[in-house]
Motif scaffolding. Structure first.
Motif, PDB file in Angstrom:
ATOM      1  N   SER A 183     -42.440  15.446   5.265  1.00  4.74           N
ATOM      2  CA  SER A 183     -42.631  14.658   4.051  1.00  4.74           C
ATOM      3  C   SER A 183     -43.243  15.516   2.941  1.00  4.74           C
ATOM      4  O   SER A 183     -43.855  16.545   3.192  1.00  4.74           O
ATOM      5  CB  SER A 183     -43.553  13.465   4.357  1.00  4.74           C
ATOM      6  OG  SER A 183     -44.046  12.892   3.178  1.00  4.74           O
ATOM      7  N   LYS A 184     -43.100  15.070   1.712  1.00  8.22           N
ATOM      8  CA  LYS A 184     -43.693  15.785   0.581  1.00  8.22           C
ATOM      9  C   LYS A 184     -45.106  15.292   0.278  1.00  8.22           C
ATOM     10  O   LYS A 184     -45.790  15.846  -0.567  1.00  8.22           O
ATOM     11  CB  LYS A 184     -42.810  15.608  -0.660  1.00  8.22           C
ATOM     12  CG  LYS A 184     -41.446  16.284  -0.534  1.00  8.22           C
ATOM     13  CD  LYS A 184     -40.618  16.083  -1.798  1.00  8.22           C
ATOM     14  CE  LYS A 184     -39.260  16.764  -1.669  1.00  8.22           C
ATOM     15  NZ  LYS A 184     -38.432  16.565  -2.879  1.00  8.22           N
ATOM     16  N   ASP A 185     -45.541  14.246   0.977  1.00 13.64           N
ATOM     17  CA  ASP A 185     -46.863  13.665   0.728  1.00 13.64           C
ATOM     18  C   ASP A 185     -47.888  14.241   1.695  1.00 13.64           C
ATOM     19  O   ASP A 185     -47.701  14.224   2.913  1.00 13.64           O
ATOM     20  CB  ASP A 185     -46.800  12.142   0.891  1.00 13.64           C
ATOM     21  CG  ASP A 185     -48.096  11.491   0.468  1.00 13.64           C
ATOM     22  OD1 ASP A 185     -49.033  11.452   1.293  1.00 13.64           O
ATOM     23  OD2 ASP A 185     -48.183  11.034  -0.687  1.00 13.64           O
ATOM     24  N   GLU A 186     -48.978  14.747   1.150  1.00 13.93           N
ATOM     25  CA  GLU A 186     -49.990  15.432   1.966  1.00 13.93           C
ATOM     26  C   GLU A 186     -50.620  14.512   3.011  1.00 13.93           C
ATOM     27  O   GLU A 186     -50.815  14.906   4.162  1.00 13.93           O
ATOM     28  CB  GLU A 186     -51.087  16.004   1.064  1.00 13.93           C
ATOM     29  CG  GLU A 186     -52.174  16.751   1.838  1.00 13.93           C
ATOM     30  CD  GLU A 186     -53.272  17.265   0.920  1.00 13.93           C
ATOM     31  OE1 GLU A 186     -54.245  17.818   1.434  1.00 13.93           O
ATOM     32  OE2 GLU A 186     -53.159  17.099  -0.300  1.00 13.93           O
ATOM     33  N   VAL A 187     -50.939  13.285   2.624  1.00 15.27           N
ATOM     34  CA  VAL A 187     -51.571  12.344   3.560  1.00 15.27           C
ATOM     35  C   VAL A 187     -50.671  12.107   4.761  1.00 15.27           C
ATOM     36  O   VAL A 187     -51.113  12.134   5.916  1.00 15.27           O
ATOM     37  CB  VAL A 187     -51.874  11.000   2.854  1.00 15.27           C
ATOM     38  CG1 VAL A 187     -52.337   9.951   3.858  1.00 15.27           C
ATOM     39  CG2 VAL A 187     -52.931  11.197   1.784  1.00 15.27           C
ATOM     40  N   VAL A 188     -49.392  11.891   4.498  1.00 14.77           N
ATOM     41  CA  VAL A 188     -48.426  11.640   5.569  1.00 14.77           C
ATOM     42  C   VAL A 188     -48.282  12.871   6.459  1.00 14.77           C
ATOM     43  O   VAL A 188     -48.237  12.771   7.694  1.00 14.77           O
ATOM     44  CB  VAL A 188     -47.061  11.228   4.977  1.00 14.77           C
ATOM     45  CG1 VAL A 188     -46.007  11.107   6.067  1.00 14.77           C
ATOM     46  CG2 VAL A 188     -47.195   9.921   4.215  1.00 14.77           C
ATOM     47  N   GLN A 189     -48.212  14.048   5.845  1.00 19.43           N
ATOM     48  CA  GLN A 189     -48.091  15.294   6.615  1.00 19.43           C
ATOM     49  C   GLN A 189     -49.261  15.460   7.590  1.00 19.43           C
ATOM     50  O   GLN A 189     -49.066  15.691   8.788  1.00 19.43           O
ATOM     51  CB  GLN A 189     -48.071  16.503   5.671  1.00 19.43           C
ATOM     52  CG  GLN A 189     -46.870  16.610   4.775  1.00 19.43           C
ATOM     53  CD  GLN A 189     -47.145  17.505   3.575  1.00 19.43           C
ATOM     54  OE1 GLN A 189     -48.230  18.050   3.412  1.00 19.43           O
ATOM     55  NE2 GLN A 189     -46.148  17.654   2.714  1.00 19.43           N
ATOM     56  N   ILE A 190     -50.451  15.353   7.059  1.00 23.27           N
ATOM     57  CA  ILE A 190     -51.653  15.597   7.864  1.00 23.27           C
ATOM     58  C   ILE A 190     -51.777  14.576   8.990  1.00 23.27           C
ATOM     59  O   ILE A 190     -52.040  14.937  10.144  1.00 23.27           O
ATOM     60  CB  ILE A 190     -52.913  15.572   6.975  1.00 23.27           C
ATOM     61  CG1 ILE A 190     -52.913  16.792   6.047  1.00 23.27           C
ATOM     62  CG2 ILE A 190     -54.187  15.554   7.809  1.00 23.27           C
ATOM     63  CD1 ILE A 190     -53.998  16.767   4.986  1.00 23.27           C
ATOM     64  N   CYS A 191     -51.580  13.305   8.655  1.00 28.49           N
ATOM     65  CA  CYS A 191     -51.754  12.253   9.662  1.00 28.49           C
ATOM     66  C   CYS A 191     -50.705  12.339  10.766  1.00 28.49           C
ATOM     67  O   CYS A 191     -51.011  12.099  11.945  1.00 28.49           O
ATOM     68  CB  CYS A 191     -51.724  10.875   9.004  1.00 28.49           C
ATOM     69  SG  CYS A 191     -53.147  10.572   7.926  1.00 28.49           S
ATOM     70  N   SER A 192     -49.475  12.684  10.408  1.00 31.87           N
ATOM     71  CA  SER A 192     -48.428  12.806  11.437  1.00 31.87           C
ATOM     72  C   SER A 192     -48.656  14.042  12.312  1.00 31.87           C
ATOM     73  O   SER A 192     -48.456  13.992  13.536  1.00 31.87           O
ATOM     74  CB  SER A 192     -47.044  12.846  10.788  1.00 31.87           C
ATOM     75  OG  SER A 192     -46.968  13.846   9.781  1.00 31.87           O
TER      76      SER A 192
END
Length: 566
Positions: free
Chosen positions: A325-334
């Motif tokens: 994903s391009k979204d940092e929150v989504v990247q980190i959490c996944s």
């Protein structure tokens, strides 16, 4: 004027009389020194009744014959209660048993009146005139004032008007954030938490949203109270059908309640895992909501059966898609969730690798990519954790440029990423002789030397162990010695006035390895820093003395060889 309008005019004075009389009774009851337990119970009901009647005073009356009868009965009971209060205050009653009996009768009547008003609310006989809420007490208000305010809000929760419920919820959320006393009294107020939980299933969007916020705010300190009130099933229903804001509050609340593993099964049993996975799969889900859903699932994967269900539902490929994903929150959490799923589970690690997980993780480390430091930190950790015990992974990592990325961040990363890159280098050089040779050729050794005098003993030790491991390979040792600066830097760090005792030991261990090379011994002797080792040999002992002996034996051999050939 019709009968209904006449009744409305008659009810207003009765209502106001009741409010004034209750307020007087509450004040009077605090001065009574006899039958204190019974008066405490009566006072609690009077306070709740006052909140209800104050709320009614802000409502229009429609078809209110039931209310008229109730108000007449309430006023009669209050007058009786007032007479009893004066007798108790003046000690003018004739007998204790008779007074106890009279107080019990009044207490029971007050309870009946409260139930009657609740029934009138439930029948929808009251409609809102204007959504007025009692003024919030000042910061220095007494506990009784706070309690009255909370009871007033509870009364408004019971009234049929949705606007009044919303206004009361807004006021409630405001005060429990500002002052913890309101939250404590709210939790202790009978029925209030149950109302909030019921509001989670309201069709009215605004009420559902504010109730979701309420339970989230309460969960921080009183999650066990929410669990007892049955909060988990309606929270999951909010996740399934609420608006974005209410879903976010519901997910935050679930994050808190699932910190305790005892509640994980309840979430699963009510379809929570499926609802959370659906949020992660939905391309229209807000990034904050997806991150929270991953967080709740992270709390759940400690239960083996739940983790297996997620795997069967295709969760690994779904979360690897989120890593991209391009979204940092989504990247980190996944990324974080995938690591939690893989922890201690070789089969999950293998599945992540097979699904292209290593490529996705290494892509995050590409210096040319736009990923944040935090995202790279999690990716570094993920690669080390997932690949550490996996065989034949080196070629895959190298093909994706992992070694180049490590070297780059050792030289250019911030402190956190540098440390993770160092850990990755330490792990990488332990995988095989081939990895050590490749790292030597890539230029890791001069970079590692710079970490040897780190202020952090852990970092210095890791750099020394990594460098020692690389120097054990003859090809690398030769390459290291060829660079005069490498040897000089090691010797400079051995200055007794600068080197810590821990660093000295690490540096001497590396020098001991280097003395296996003839050219290294010559460079050490001719460097101009031999004095540092000699000083250490006098003070520190064994390791430095061994190096001096090795260097001296080499000198003697050179002298005898020269003499023999002369």
């Amino acid at each position: 004027m019709g009968d209904q309008e006449n009744r409305a005019l008659e009810e207003k004075p009765m209502l106001q009389q009741s409010i004034i009389l209750i307020s007087s009774l509450i004040s009077l009851s605090h001065s009574i020194k006899v039958f204190t337990t019974k008066w405490q119970s009566i006072r609690n009901k009077l306070e709740e009744l006052l909140s209800n009647l104050t709320a009614i005073d802000n409502c229009e009356f429609t078809e209110s014959f039931s209310l008229s009868i109730t108000l007449e009965s309430i006023l009669s009971t209050l007058k009786n209660c007032n007479e009893l209060a004066k007798k108790c205050l003046d000690f003018s009653y004739t007998g204790k048993l008779l007074m106890q009996s009279n107080l019990e009768i009044v207490n029971a009547k007050l309870g009946t009146h409260l139930q009657s008003i609740s029934d009138i609310y439930a029948m929808g006989l009251l409609s809102q005139n204007y959504a007025i809420v009692v003024s919030k007490p000042s910061f220095s208000a007494s506990k009784d004032d706070v309690k009255f305010y909370i009871n007033d809000l509870l009364s408004r929760f019971k009234i049929g008007s949705n606007d009044m419920k919303k206004q009361a919820l807004l006021a409630f959320n405001e005060v429990i954030q500002e002052d913890e006393r309101y939250l404590k009294i709210a939790v202790e107020t009978d029925g209030l938490i149950n109302f909030l939980v019921k509001f989670l299933d309201f069709q009215e969007i605004d009420i559902r949203e504010e109730a979701s916020k309420s339970v989230f705010l309460i969960a921080g300190l009183y999650k066990s109270v929410l669990i007892s009130a049955g909060v988990i099933p309606p929270l999951i229903r909010v996740l399934e059908s609420g608006n974005d804001s209410s879903k976010i509050f519901a997910a935050r609340c679930l994050m808190k309640v699932t910190e305790n593993s005892d509640n994980t099964w309840s979430v699963s049993a009510h379809g929570g895992v499926t609802a959370l996975l659906k949020i992660c799969r939905n391309k229209d889900s807000l990034s904050e909501l997806v991150g929270l859903a991953c967080g709740v699932l992270k709390n759940l994967v400690g239960v083996e059966e739940i983790k297996r269900f997620m795997v069967e539902e295709g969760a690994i490929s779904e979360f690897l898609n989120l890593v991209r994903s391009k979204d940092e929150v989504v990247q980190i959490c996944s990324l974080d969730l995938l690591q939690s799923m893989a922890y201690g589970d070789e089969s999950i690690k293998e599945m992540i690798i097979q699904e292209g997980g290593i490529r996705a993780f290494v892509r995050v480390l590409d210096p040319k990519s736009p990923f944040s430091t935090k995202t790279r930190e999690v990716a570094f950790r993920g690669i080390v954790n997932i690949c550490f015990s996996t065989e034949n992974i080196l070629s895959l990592l190298l093909n994706y440029g992992f070694m180049d990325h490590i070297l780059y961040f050792l030289q250019n990363g911030d402190v956190v990423v540098q440390e993770l890159a160092l850990k990755a280098a330490f792990w990488l050089c332990g995988t095989s002789e081939e990895a050590k040779k490749l790292m030597g050729d890539a230029g890791f050794m001069p970079v590692l030397v710079k970490f040897l005098d780190s202020k952090s003993f852990e970092i210095g030790e890791m750099a020394a162990e990594t460098l020692s491991s690389l120097i054990m390979v003859p090809k690398n040792r030769k390459k290291f010695v060829q660079n005069d600066q490498n040897v000089c830097m090691l010797l400079q760090m051995l200055d007794p006035e600068k080197a810590s005792s821990g660093n000295k030991k690490l540096l001497l261990s590396i020098l001991m390895l280097l003395t296996n090379s003839n050219s290294a011994r010559k460079k050490i002797v001719n460097s101009g820093y031999l004095k540092n080792i000699e000083n250490l040999a006098e003070v520190e002992g064994s390791d430095a003395q061994k190096i001096i002996r090795k260097l001296n034996s080499n000198r003697l051999r050179s002298i005898f060889t020269g003499f023999w050939h002369s």
